[in-house]
Design a protein around this motif. Structure first.
Motif, short mmCIF file in Angstrom:
data_model
loop_
_atom_site.label_atom_id
_atom_site.label_comp_id
_atom_site.label_asym_id
_atom_site.label_seq_id
_atom_site.Cartn_x
_atom_site.Cartn_y
_atom_site.Cartn_z
N VAL A 212 0.91 -1.55 -0.09
CA VAL A 212 0.04 -0.25 -0.33
C VAL A 212 0.86 0.93 0.04
CG1 VAL A 212 -1.87 1.13 1.04
CG2 VAL A 212 -1.81 -1.30 1.32
N ASP A 213 1.01 2.34 -0.87
CA ASP A 213 1.40 3.54 -1.04
C ASP A 213 0.75 4.67 -0.12
OD1 ASP A 213 3.97 2.18 -2.16
OD2 ASP A 213 3.61 2.61 -3.64
N VAL A 214 0.99 4.90 0.02
CA VAL A 214 0.74 6.30 1.23
C VAL A 214 1.54 7.42 0.22
CG1 VAL A 214 -0.68 8.39 2.68
CG2 VAL A 214 -0.55 5.16 2.83
N LYS A 215 0.37 8.62 -0.21
CA LYS A 215 0.76 9.84 -1.37
C LYS A 215 0.39 10.48 -0.45
CE LYS A 215 3.08 7.23 -5.01
NZ LYS A 215 4.19 7.16 -4.69
N LYS A 216 0.87 11.11 0.74
CA LYS A 216 0.14 12.22 1.67
C LYS A 216 0.40 13.62 0.35
CE LYS A 216 0.45 15.16 5.54
NZ LYS A 216 0.63 16.49 4.73
N ASP A 217 1.07 13.94 -0.04
CA ASP A 217 1.74 15.12 -0.44
C ASP A 217 0.40 14.78 -2.24
OD1 ASP A 217 2.81 12.42 -2.50
OD2 ASP A 217 4.20 14.80 -3.07
N LYS A 218 0.28 13.89 -2.49
CA LYS A 218 -1.02 13.79 -3.79
C LYS A 218 -2.64 13.89 -2.95
CE LYS A 218 1.34 13.70 -7.35
NZ LYS A 218 1.58 14.75 -8.42
N GLY A 219 -2.54 13.40 -1.66
CA GLY A 219 -4.06 13.38 -1.47
C GLY A 219 -4.44 11.53 -1.14
N MET A 220 -3.74 10.73 -1.89
CA MET A 220 -4.02 9.59 -2.55
C MET A 220 -2.61 8.25 -1.80
SD MET A 220 -2.50 7.00 -5.47
CE MET A 220 -1.68 8.31 -6.52
N VAL A 221 -3.84 7.41 -1.89
CA VAL A 221 -3.68 6.04 -1.65
C VAL A 221 -4.13 5.10 -2.95
CG1 VAL A 221 -3.26 3.98 0.16
CG2 VAL A 221 -4.72 6.32 0.89
N LYS A 222 -2.38 4.13 -3.18
CA LYS A 222 -2.57 3.29 -4.14
C LYS A 222 -2.43 1.61 -3.99
CE LYS A 222 0.25 4.57 -6.92
NZ LYS A 222 1.13 4.63 -7.93
N PHE A 223 -3.66 0.79 -3.40
CA PHE A 223 -3.27 -0.49 -2.97
C PHE A 223 -3.14 -0.91 -3.81
CE2 PHE A 223 -5.84 1.84 -0.56
CZ PHE A 223 -5.54 1.40 0.87
#
Length: 190
Positions: free
Chosen positions: A94-105
């Motif tokens: 799971v990649d949490v991209k805080k600066d993009k406001g997005m989570v990638k599963f």
């Protein structure tokens, strides 16, 4: 002087043989590594073909985000509805991209990824992660995955063999270029 020249010629023949034999034996692997390396170098500039861009969510403040468990539940539902109801739901990461406001599963099976808005849980993008496949092909870990070794041993052996081979190929190639120059120079002086 003649003896020295004969020794140099013998060394060159040995290096030529090593160079030619290793090149012939490892041609397919060198070809795969070069093409996959080229593709990996271009993955961020492939227009979403090799690596999808990270989409933008509505909030970069983690306080506004849904709990990770809720986001995971949304990702699983989207996966089952849009991709496959029979594929494994096991996650690779799971990649949490805080600066993009997005989570990638990122799912283990089939190289699929689902990008969700961290605050709303809404779907931002479904991606086929071709870059992950290319990377596994490049480093040999695809065989560990295919054979389900779980240890990464094949990747380790493959990387070691290819690293040593590339070093030998470079060293013998350099000597095959330099050796004749040195021999001609020595002959001209004599």
């Amino acid at each position: 002087m003649q003896k020295k020249r004969q020794n140099q010629a013998k060394i060159l023949r040995t290096f030529r043989k090593i160079h030619r034999t290793s090149g012939a034996l490892l041609f397919v692997f060198f070809f795969i590594i070069s093409i996959s390396g080229l593709l990996l170098g271009w993955k961020k500039h492939s227009g979403d073909l090799i690596l999808s861009k990270s989409r933008q969510g509505i909030s970069t403040d983690l306080k506004d985000w849904l709990p990770l468990d809720d986001l995971h539940t949304n990702a699983v539902k989207i996966f089952q509805d849009s991709i496959s109801s029979t594929h494994s739901l096991a996650l690779d990461r799971v990649d949490v991209k805080k600066d993009k406001g997005m989570v990638k599963f990122i799912f283990e099976e089939g190289y699929w990824g689902i990008q969700l808005d961290g605050a709303t849980g809404k779907l931002l993008h479904i991606e086929r992660r071709r870059g992950d496949f290319i990377e596994q092909l490049h480093d040999g870990s695809i065989l560990d995955k295919f054979l389900d070794t779980g240890t990464g041993l094949i990747k380790l052996v493959y990387s070691t063999i290819m690293g040593i081979s590339l070093f030998l190929f470079t060293a013998t190639g350099f000597w095959l270029w330099l050796g004749p120059k040195r021999m001609r120079k020595a002959a001209a002086r004599a």
